[in-house]
Design an enzyme around this catalytic site. Structure first.
Site, PDB file in Angstrom:
ATOM      1  CG  ASN A  14       4.320  13.918   7.997  1.00 60.80           C
ATOM      2  OD1 ASN A  14       3.548  14.759   7.947  1.00 60.80           O
ATOM      3  ND2 ASN A  14       5.388  14.264   7.191  1.00 60.80           N
ATOM      4  CD1 TRP A  15      -2.200  11.810   7.099  1.00 55.52           C
ATOM      5  CD2 TRP A  15      -3.971  13.077   8.033  1.00 55.52           C
ATOM      6  NE1 TRP A  15      -3.190  11.022   7.331  1.00 55.52           N
ATOM      7  CE2 TRP A  15      -4.123  11.728   7.838  1.00 55.52           C
ATOM      8  CE3 TRP A  15      -4.523  13.991   8.389  1.00 55.52           C
ATOM      9  CZ2 TRP A  15      -5.550  11.336   8.585  1.00 55.52           C
ATOM     10  CZ3 TRP A  15      -5.842  13.686   8.744  1.00 55.52           C
ATOM     11  CH2 TRP A  15      -6.325  12.427   8.982  1.00 55.52           C
ATOM     12  CE  LYS A  16       5.150  14.071   3.526  1.00 57.32           C
ATOM     13  NZ  LYS A  16       6.320  13.951   2.672  1.00 57.32           N
ATOM     14  CG  HIS A  99       9.503  16.064   7.433  1.00 59.08           C
ATOM     15  ND1 HIS A  99       9.582  16.406   6.224  1.00 59.08           N
ATOM     16  CD2 HIS A  99       8.888  14.807   7.359  1.00 59.08           C
ATOM     17  CE1 HIS A  99       9.276  15.402   5.392  1.00 59.08           C
ATOM     18  NE2 HIS A  99       8.739  14.290   6.248  1.00 59.08           N
ATOM     19  CD  GLU A 101       7.779  17.131   2.729  1.00 58.03           C
ATOM     20  OE1 GLU A 101       6.923  17.463   3.332  1.00 58.03           O
ATOM     21  OE2 GLU A 101       8.118  16.056   1.967  1.00 58.03           O
ATOM     22  CD  GLU A 171      10.861  10.641   7.408  1.00 62.78           C
ATOM     23  OE1 GLU A 171       9.814   9.895   7.267  1.00 62.78           O
ATOM     24  OE2 GLU A 171      10.740  11.991   7.265  1.00 62.78           O
ATOM     25  N   GLY A 177       8.941  10.434  -0.754  1.00 67.47           N
ATOM     26  CA  GLY A 177       8.199  10.981  -1.739  1.00 67.47           C
ATOM     27  C   GLY A 177       8.891  10.312  -3.028  1.00 67.47           C
ATOM     28  CB  SER A 217       9.151   5.609  -0.717  1.00 68.00           C
ATOM     29  OG  SER A 217       9.187   6.901  -1.347  1.00 68.00           O
ATOM     30  N   GLY A 238       4.354   8.842   4.928  1.00 67.11           N
ATOM     31  CA  GLY A 238       3.719  10.003   4.594  1.00 67.11           C
ATOM     32  C   GLY A 238       2.661   9.778   3.699  1.00 67.11           C
ATOM     33  N   GLY A 239       2.950   9.616   2.287  1.00 66.75           N
ATOM     34  CA  GLY A 239       1.802   9.411   1.210  1.00 66.75           C
ATOM     35  C   GLY A 239       1.015   8.343   1.579  1.00 66.75           C
TER      36      GLY A 239
HETATM   37  C1  PEP Z   1       7.599  11.578   5.252  1.00 68.93           C
HETATM   38  O1  PEP Z   1       7.120  12.699   4.968  1.00 68.93           O
HETATM   39  O2  PEP Z   1       7.951  11.657   6.523  1.00 68.93           O
HETATM   40  C2  PEP Z   1       7.630  10.391   4.278  1.00 68.93           C
HETATM   41  C3  PEP Z   1       8.322   9.297   4.646  1.00 68.93           C
HETATM   42  O3  PEP Z   1       6.945  10.433   3.029  1.00 68.93           O
HETATM   43  P1  PEP Z   1       6.691   9.337   2.017  1.00 68.93           P
HETATM   44  O4  PEP Z   1       6.245   8.167   2.942  1.00 68.93           O
HETATM   45  O5  PEP Z   1       5.670   9.939   1.144  1.00 68.93           O
HETATM   46  O6  PEP Z   1       7.981   9.156   1.514  1.00 68.93           O
END
Ligand code: PEP
Length: 262
Positions: A14-16, A99, A101, A171, A177, A217, A238-239
């Site tokens: 997930n590049w956000k 999500h 966010e 999640e 994050g 994470s 994500g990251g």
């Molecule tokens: C996400 O945005 O779905 C996520 C899990 O982010 P991260 O891996 O950065 O915690």
């Protein structure tokens, strides 16, 4: 080991709100080369502007390109919104819905997420539905109650056949994050609970086929231990999905899982 035989491993990035069109094309081209012999299913949820370039770069490769959100109407006067038809036209085959966010920054509630889920499934997009509890809910022992409520409300009126096109991403909000990855044990307990909830409503065969991803994470260092849990079928990253080397290492963890299973 059981998951290995029944369900494929599905890793989605997930590049956000990151990268440019040129960067996305270069990333997907490199990734396509690396995953050409992989049995893991790989997807990238990219910003809208990059869907076509990423899908073009992914053509012929086993990488699905998707979006991070969609609106619940077919079309109409919704300035700034995007429809399933537009996403498919651009080259997306799946969409992330709900999500954390979107829930927290943009006030999407379960009822709205349910309308989006139904619209996307009806319109032929695969859906990655995100659910998960906040830190406070986690600390006060409300995780299962929250997951039950999110599943009930977000999947209201979704039919057994449509469940086939659904992926659930567990999640925990406190892990997104934050570098506070859930332990494999904590994640497995939630995944097991989620699968049971799906079995109660849509039957055991559907629940056994359902892909449940963990997100929060995920890093190359913790991916293998998570994937080794029986009810963790994949990861939403994500990251770490922004960095090619890290994302590739996470995808390759599947091999470790296969080896340890034999
Ligand atoms: C996400 O945005 O779905 C996520 C899990 O982010 P991260 O891996 O950065 O915690």
């Amino acid at each position: 080991v059981i998951a290995e035989s029944v369900r494929p491993t599905v890793i989605i990035g997930n590049w956000k709100m990151h990268k440019t069109i040129a960067e996305s094309a270069a990333f997907v081209t490199s990734l396509a080369f690396v995953v050409r012999h992989s049995s893991t299913q790989v997807g990238l949820a990219v910003p809208y502007t990059m869907i076509t370039a990423a899908a073009d770069a992914a053509r012929g490769a086993l990488i699905a390109i998707g979006a991070q959100n969609v609106f619940d109407a077919e079309e109409g006067p919704y300035t700034g919104e995007i429809s399933c038809r537009m996403l498919k036209d651009a080259g997306a085959s799946f969409v992330i819905i709900g999500h954390s966010e979107r829930r927290h920054l943009f006030h999407e509630d379960n009822a709205w997420i349910n309308r989006k889920v139904k619209r996307a499934l009806n319109d032929g997009l695969r859906v990655v539905l995100c659910i998960g509890e906040t830190l406070e809910q986690h600390q006060t022992g409300k995780t299962h109650a929250v997951l039950h409520e999110q599943l009930t409300e977000c999947l209201k009126d979704v039919g057994e056949r449509q469940i086939e096109s659904l992926i659930i991403a567990y999640e925990p909000v406190w892990a997104i994050g934050t570098n506070q990855t859930a332990t494999p044990e904590i994640a497995q307990a939630s995944h097991h609970f989620i699968r049971n909830e799906i079995a109660k409503k849509w039957g055991k065969p559907a629940s056994e086929r359902l892909i449940i991803q963990y997100g929060g994470s995920v890093k190359p260092e913790n991916a293998a231990a998570l994937l080794n849990e029986p009810d963790i079928d994949g990861l939403l990253v994500g990251g770490a999905s922004l960095v090619l080397d890290a994302f590739v290492k996470i995808i390759q963890c599947h091999k470790i899982k296969t080896q340890s299973a034999t």
